[in-house]
Design an enzyme around this catalytic site. Sequence first.
Site, short mmCIF file in Angstrom:
data_model
loop_
_atom_site.label_atom_id
_atom_site.label_comp_id
_atom_site.label_asym_id
_atom_site.label_seq_id
_atom_site.Cartn_x
_atom_site.Cartn_y
_atom_site.Cartn_z
N SER A 99 -6.82 -3.31 -3.32
CA SER A 99 -6.03 -3.72 -2.16
C SER A 99 -5.93 -5.24 -2.04
CB SER A 99 -6.64 -3.09 -0.89
OG SER A 99 -5.80 -3.22 0.20
N ASP A 242 0.29 -6.69 0.82
CA ASP A 242 -0.95 -6.99 0.12
C ASP A 242 -0.87 -6.43 -1.30
OD1 ASP A 242 -1.17 -4.31 0.67
OD2 ASP A 242 -3.25 -4.38 1.34
N ASP A 244 -1.72 -3.79 -2.94
CA ASP A 244 -1.24 -2.44 -3.24
C ASP A 244 -0.13 -1.99 -2.29
OD1 ASP A 244 -2.95 -2.15 -1.04
OD2 ASP A 244 -3.66 -0.18 -1.67
N ASP A 246 0.18 -1.44 0.85
CA ASP A 246 0.00 -0.50 1.96
C ASP A 246 -0.17 -1.23 3.29
OD1 ASP A 246 -2.60 -1.49 1.74
OD2 ASP A 246 -3.56 0.48 1.75
#
Length: 445
Positions: A99, A242, A244, A246
């Site tokens: 992440s 960010d 990833d 999400d």
Amino acid sequence: MTLFGTDGVRGKAGKKVSAVNTMRLAMATGIYFKQFAKTNKILVGKDTRRSGYMIENALVSGLTAVGFDVIQIGPMPTPAIAFLTENMRCDAGIMISASHNPYYDNGIKFFDSEGNKLNRSEEEKIEEIFADDDALEDAQVTGKYIGKSKRIDDVIGRYIVHIKNSFPKSLSLAGKRVVIDCANGAGYIVGPTVLQELGAEVVVVGDEPDGFNINEGCGAMHPENLAKVVLDKRADIGLALDGDADRLVVVDEKGETVDGDKLMAVLAVHLKNTGELRGDGMVATVMSNQGLEEYLLEHGITVYRSAVGDKNVVEMMQEKGVNFGGEQSGHIIFSDYAKTGDGISSALQALAYLVSTGTKTSEAFNPYESYPQMLVNLPIEEKKPLESIEGLEQLMEQVEAEGMRHLFRYSGTENKIRLLLEGKNEKALETMMDECMDFFKRTLV
């Protein structure tokens, strides 16, 4: 043995998240999902970290060793894995990502066949198998039963179509100048493509991943850099993802970062006004500002508070029968379109509101006065059980006696304790935070 944190397994690549541990974890996961298998396929995606290659290969080895076929789809946002796992009828989905963490960390997130993150009970069962040498040895197959893997590079189109369907067909982004910072991460293709196809004039930054620059001075953790580009390009809005994709952070046309709680508040009221908000409620976490709760109550919307983590938000959304929720940090879930935090989908919801109301970003997302809050992430050496720390109960009583709300919790992914204080007097907050930091430095550092 505890492997899982607040969002899957995460740690330094090559250490906790090593090839050996990953292959073992893949075998344990395969053994667990075998009991539910219908298609005998598991989907694997990743973000743009160099270590993703190592981890991906280790996952494939472990999964095929216990008889699963693996579909590798390369760099893709976490919410895309959730969607595509169900869309492609796989028995499970796996996302390789840490992440917002630096490039040298990595992690592994798991989804069931319906695209839901695993609950704690499911994680514990996988941890038990992981620790059982005999179970891992006995589960390995031979001959024609060994699984195979294949790489599919064109599934990104399915996700792009899915995301675009969350934007009202009656609206267009024509005339909107949008800056998107992709954090050199998993959303570097999908994010700009979706915005361009919906008609926006798009300025893209953070779209040149090299395996080491993910989240480095860019993305949702560094909105100040996005703000400079927004001002320089005279854009209507800035969107930061960010690593990833999400999570979403919004910057207005004046270069100011939009408060995550206020963004959720405006979207919740908008969804209620359009008849799309189910159950007249939404889920926020214990980190969200009290101002959010009071504002939404005035609009007939109940706020339910969950533990930190978008997985916990989703679980409470299902429990309370609502379809909207999120975290102050930028994980926003509109479950009609996504089963986990989705930065790009959230961006489209915000843009749809701006287009439909004709308001500027700076005017649209500032609906109430927040209570002053202070959040400190304090590095620590060990995570003692909080209830065992002598003097902590008295400290919390002191905080409450000052009329402040507090939250002390360990990070699920790093050796840090997060200290949150909220109250009406900023000066008093600063004084109390100093006392809290001194206390935890004495007891944990």
